[in-house]
Design a protein around this motif. Structure first.
Motif, PDB file in Angstrom:
ATOM      1  N   ILE A 159     -34.879  -8.292 -23.949  1.00 28.87           N
ATOM      2  CA  ILE A 159     -35.095  -9.732 -23.804  1.00 28.87           C
ATOM      3  C   ILE A 159     -34.079 -10.523 -24.621  1.00 28.87           C
ATOM      4  O   ILE A 159     -33.496 -11.506 -24.134  1.00 28.87           O
ATOM      5  N   ALA A 160     -33.814 -10.119 -25.856  1.00 30.22           N
ATOM      6  CA  ALA A 160     -32.830 -10.820 -26.682  1.00 30.22           C
ATOM      7  C   ALA A 160     -31.442 -10.755 -26.051  1.00 30.22           C
ATOM      8  O   ALA A 160     -30.698 -11.745 -26.045  1.00 30.22           O
ATOM      9  N   THR A 161     -31.089  -9.601 -25.493  1.00 26.21           N
ATOM     10  CA  THR A 161     -29.789  -9.448 -24.842  1.00 26.21           C
ATOM     11  C   THR A 161     -29.688 -10.341 -23.609  1.00 26.21           C
ATOM     12  O   THR A 161     -28.652 -10.992 -23.376  1.00 26.21           O
ATOM     13  N   GLU A 162     -30.752 -10.393 -22.821  1.00 26.98           N
ATOM     14  CA  GLU A 162     -30.745 -11.218 -21.619  1.00 26.98           C
ATOM     15  C   GLU A 162     -30.670 -12.700 -21.967  1.00 26.98           C
ATOM     16  O   GLU A 162     -29.996 -13.476 -21.281  1.00 26.98           O
ATOM     17  N   MET A 163     -31.335 -13.125 -23.028  1.00 28.81           N
ATOM     18  CA  MET A 163     -31.262 -14.517 -23.458  1.00 28.81           C
ATOM     19  C   MET A 163     -29.830 -14.885 -23.823  1.00 28.81           C
ATOM     20  O   MET A 163     -29.334 -15.962 -23.479  1.00 28.81           O
ATOM     21  N   ALA A 164     -29.142 -13.982 -24.510  1.00 32.75           N
ATOM     22  CA  ALA A 164     -27.745 -14.240 -24.872  1.00 32.75           C
ATOM     23  C   ALA A 164     -26.872 -14.355 -23.629  1.00 32.75           C
ATOM     24  O   ALA A 164     -25.965 -15.201 -23.556  1.00 32.75           O
ATOM     25  N   THR A 165     -27.163 -13.540 -22.635  1.00 34.29           N
ATOM     26  CA  THR A 165     -26.391 -13.586 -21.391  1.00 34.29           C
ATOM     27  C   THR A 165     -26.609 -14.898 -20.653  1.00 34.29           C
ATOM     28  O   THR A 165     -25.663 -15.484 -20.104  1.00 34.29           O
ATOM     29  N   ILE A 166     -27.849 -15.377 -20.628  1.00 30.96           N
ATOM     30  CA  ILE A 166     -28.145 -16.650 -19.969  1.00 30.96           C
ATOM     31  C   ILE A 166     -27.358 -17.784 -20.623  1.00 30.96           C
ATOM     32  O   ILE A 166     -26.745 -18.618 -19.945  1.00 30.96           O
ATOM     33  N   VAL A 167     -27.341 -17.815 -21.939  1.00 36.79           N
ATOM     34  CA  VAL A 167     -26.596 -18.860 -22.653  1.00 36.79           C
ATOM     35  C   VAL A 167     -25.112 -18.780 -22.313  1.00 36.79           C
ATOM     36  O   VAL A 167     -24.458 -19.788 -22.024  1.00 36.79           O
ATOM     37  N   GLU A 168     -24.577 -17.574 -22.317  1.00 33.23           N
ATOM     38  CA  GLU A 168     -23.147 -17.381 -22.065  1.00 33.23           C
ATOM     39  C   GLU A 168     -22.761 -17.791 -20.643  1.00 33.23           C
ATOM     40  O   GLU A 168     -21.726 -18.422 -20.429  1.00 33.23           O
ATOM     41  N   GLN A 169     -23.607 -17.464 -19.677  1.00 33.17           N
ATOM     42  CA  GLN A 169     -23.248 -17.678 -18.279  1.00 33.17           C
ATOM     43  C   GLN A 169     -23.583 -19.075 -17.756  1.00 33.17           C
ATOM     44  O   GLN A 169     -23.024 -19.499 -16.748  1.00 33.17           O
ATOM     45  N   THR A 170     -24.481 -19.784 -18.419  1.00 33.82           N
ATOM     46  CA  THR A 170     -24.929 -21.075 -17.886  1.00 33.82           C
ATOM     47  C   THR A 170     -24.624 -22.254 -18.785  1.00 33.82           C
ATOM     48  O   THR A 170     -24.806 -23.398 -18.373  1.00 33.82           O
ATOM     49  N   ASP A 171     -24.212 -22.023 -20.036  1.00 33.45           N
ATOM     50  CA  ASP A 171     -23.876 -23.084 -20.981  1.00 33.45           C
ATOM     51  C   ASP A 171     -25.099 -23.911 -21.393  1.00 33.45           C
ATOM     52  O   ASP A 171     -24.969 -25.083 -21.755  1.00 33.45           O
ATOM     53  N   VAL A 172     -26.296 -23.319 -21.338  1.00 33.43           N
ATOM     54  CA  VAL A 172     -27.458 -24.014 -21.881  1.00 33.43           C
ATOM     55  C   VAL A 172     -27.450 -23.875 -23.395  1.00 33.43           C
ATOM     56  O   VAL A 172     -26.808 -22.988 -23.959  1.00 33.43           O
ATOM     57  N   ASP A 173     -28.187 -24.762 -24.067  1.00 36.86           N
ATOM     58  CA  ASP A 173     -28.234 -24.764 -25.524  1.00 36.86           C
ATOM     59  C   ASP A 173     -29.473 -24.097 -26.087  1.00 36.86           C
ATOM     60  O   ASP A 173     -29.504 -23.761 -27.277  1.00 36.86           O
ATOM     61  N   GLY A 174     -30.497 -23.937 -25.256  1.00 34.69           N
ATOM     62  CA  GLY A 174     -31.728 -23.366 -25.797  1.00 34.69           C
ATOM     63  C   GLY A 174     -32.746 -23.123 -24.705  1.00 34.69           C
ATOM     64  O   GLY A 174     -32.485 -23.303 -23.511  1.00 34.69           O
ATOM     65  N   PHE A 175     -33.942 -22.720 -25.136  1.00 32.45           N
ATOM     66  CA  PHE A 175     -34.992 -22.320 -24.210  1.00 32.45           C
ATOM     67  C   PHE A 175     -36.303 -23.035 -24.512  1.00 32.45           C
ATOM     68  O   PHE A 175     -36.667 -23.222 -25.676  1.00 32.45           O
ATOM     69  N   ASN A 176     -36.977 -23.428 -23.450  1.00 28.59           N
ATOM     70  CA  ASN A 176     -38.343 -23.933 -23.542  1.00 28.59           C
ATOM     71  C   ASN A 176     -39.244 -22.763 -23.164  1.00 28.59           C
ATOM     72  O   ASN A 176     -39.439 -22.466 -21.989  1.00 28.59           O
ATOM     73  N   LEU A 177     -39.772 -22.081 -24.160  1.00 32.22           N
ATOM     74  CA  LEU A 177     -40.503 -20.841 -23.955  1.00 32.22           C
ATOM     75  C   LEU A 177     -41.938 -21.126 -23.524  1.00 32.22           C
ATOM     76  O   LEU A 177     -42.674 -21.837 -24.214  1.00 32.22           O
ATOM     77  N   HIS A 178     -42.303 -20.554 -22.379  1.00 36.53           N
ATOM     78  CA  HIS A 178     -43.674 -20.664 -21.873  1.00 36.53           C
ATOM     79  C   HIS A 178     -44.436 -19.382 -22.183  1.00 36.53           C
ATOM     80  O   HIS A 178     -43.840 -18.336 -22.421  1.00 36.53           O
ATOM     81  N   GLU A 179     -45.733 -19.483 -22.129  1.00 35.54           N
ATOM     82  CA  GLU A 179     -46.558 -18.305 -22.363  1.00 35.54           C
ATOM     83  C   GLU A 179     -47.488 -18.059 -21.180  1.00 35.54           C
ATOM     84  O   GLU A 179     -47.836 -18.978 -20.435  1.00 35.54           O
TER      85      GLU A 179
END
Length: 456
Positions: free
Chosen positions: A367-387
């Motif tokens: 999950i941590a690796t995938e989050m880093a990939t999302i940031v790198e590929q989409t230029d987002v700054d952060g995540f709104n984490l849902h549960e």
């Protein structure tokens, strides 16, 4: 949300869920303490002001399934949660269609005072017809007119919070019994299309004056509004290519509105199902799927989009004509796709874990690796984490994923308290000079206006 149902509709029925405790203040104090200690930036409260009644032309599915109903007032909860948190900020949703700008400015400023600057405002225009009828209207105000009203609403708030009190208005002179210098407290004398407000603000300047401004509009008009006013923008996270395109479009729109692309923080929705192994995570995901309610999820989609899925055959496509509801809801399945989804596809997607966000299923490292990939590929700054499962999902994420994000340099551990704006941007507590609210601070009296730039 300050209720039972939330996000993946029906997940409150999961055996481990404690959402039934939403009326218990201890429940919210436990939640805020966990997030504060784990290093989350903010707790965001979504909110609505009516019942979803589009699906099957009835309120019954939403009421039976606890679809954003019942729902308490999150402003009350935040006042309490401030008492047991030191660094966690709070973002509250409030509608420019049904609130009074004078009264809302006072409530937000009060929270900003007692939180020492840890408050954000999610600016919404509201889309539920039932909300309109709950506030004395016969029918919903048209979509673009709601944004026109929002422009003026913000102009009033800027004048109240940024202009009506000078920085040195409070003198606190005990000897002469003068608390504030009357020459440095000003009326705003606003008379516009929707509002007449004399002022001044009843509250003296708080840490941030104007709270950090959040927004989530995805329509052409909503994008224009966000580019002009928002400091943090929520964007859809289920389609990575569309997310990257929308991020680039937002930054370009901000530049066209006279702001720097970095003046906006872009946040995408994300949910996770965490396991010690991939197999365990998949088993947990399947248990969540079994807890989800088709009727409740279709009611949520109908209330937000305006489309009643019970009126279509499985092979049909949704109309692409714009509605006065939330235009982002249907766009996820129509205009944002290379090939529009059928009704059967939409129903399936609505019941596959998170309906509107990317869901990561796996181990903490994955999950941590995938989050880093999302940031790198989409230029987002952060995540709104849902549960999905309360409180287990956030507890597991805090224990297992947050340390990995910190170790990999994706998060800087918060060591000192500070305002939300300064933590997000690092440039102090106040709106920056390029923001339209700063014009009120400089004494310019015109309304914040729609930018001249064309946004397709």
């Amino acid at each position: 949300m300050a209720g039972v149902g939330y996000y993946a509709q029906g997940a409150w029925s999961h055996p481990a869920s404690q959402r039934h405790r939403y009326t218990d203040l201890d429940f919210w104090l436990e939640r805020s303490k966990l997030l504060d200690e784990a290093g989350f930036d903010a707790l965001f409260f979504a909110d609505v002001l009516g019942v979803y009644d589009v699906y099957r032309s009835s309120q019954a599915p939403a009421i039976a399934g606890a679809v954003d109903f019942p729902l308490n007032d999150p402003f009350m909860l935040v006042s309490a949660m401030l008492t047991n948190t030191q660094q966690l900020s709070f973002v509250l949703t409030a509608s420019t269609t049904y609130e009074s700008p004078f009264a809302l400015a006072r409530r937000l400023a009060t929270l900003d005072h007692i939180s020492k600057g840890r408050i954000g405002w999610n600016v919404v225009t509201s889309y539920l017809p039932n909300a309109a009828r709950n506030h004395g209207l016969i029918e919903q105000i048209p979509h673009d007119q709601r944004y026109q009203r929002a422009e003026e609403f913000l102009a009033v708030v800027y004048r109240l919070l940024e202009h009506s009190w000078d920085n040195d208005a409070v003198v606190y002179d005990k000897a002469n019994k003068v608390y504030a210098d009357p020459n440095k407290v000003h009326t705003i004398d606003h008379h516009g299309e929707f509002f007449s407000v004399q002022g001044p603000a009843l509250t003296e300047p708080s840490v941030q004056r104007t709270p950090v401004l959040y927004q989530a509009g995805a329509s052409a008009r909503g994008l224009q509004f966000a580019a002009t006013h928002a400091e943090v923008v929520f964007v859809n996270g289920s389609n990575r290519a569309a997310l990257a395109a929308q991020t680039a479009k937002l930054r370009a729109a901000a530049a066209a509105a006279g702001r720097a692309p970095g003046d906006i923080r872009i946040v995408t929705d994300l949910s996770i199902v965490l396991g010690r192994s991939r197999s365990e995570a998949e088993d947990k995901a399947n248990e969540i799927r079994r807890a989800q309610s088709p009727e409740a999820q279709y009611a949520a989609f109908g209330g937000a989009s305006g489309f009643d899925l019970s009126q279509y055959d499985d092979d049909d496509l949704l109309p692409t004509a714009l509605t006065h509801f939330s235009q982002a809801e249907a766009a996820r399945f129509t205009t944002e796709k290379d090939r529009p989804d059928t009704i059967a596809d939409i129903k399936s997607r609505l019941l596959d874990l998170a309906p509107y966000a990317r869901t990561l299923v796996g181990t903490a490292d994955t999950i941590a690796t995938e989050m880093a990939t999302i940031v790198e590929q989409t230029d987002v700054d952060g995540f709104n984490l849902h549960e999905f499962v309360t409180p287990g999902d956030f507890e597991e994420f805090s224990e297992h994923v947050m340390p990995l994000l910190t170790a990999r340099g994706m998060r800087s551990p918060a060591t000192t308290a500070g305002s939300l704006r300064n933590r997000l941007f690092g440039h102090g507590d106040r709106l920056n000079d390029a923001h339209p609210g700063a014009a009120a601070r400089r004494g310019q009296r015109q309304l914040a206006s729609t930018p001249k730039a064309s946004i397709d």
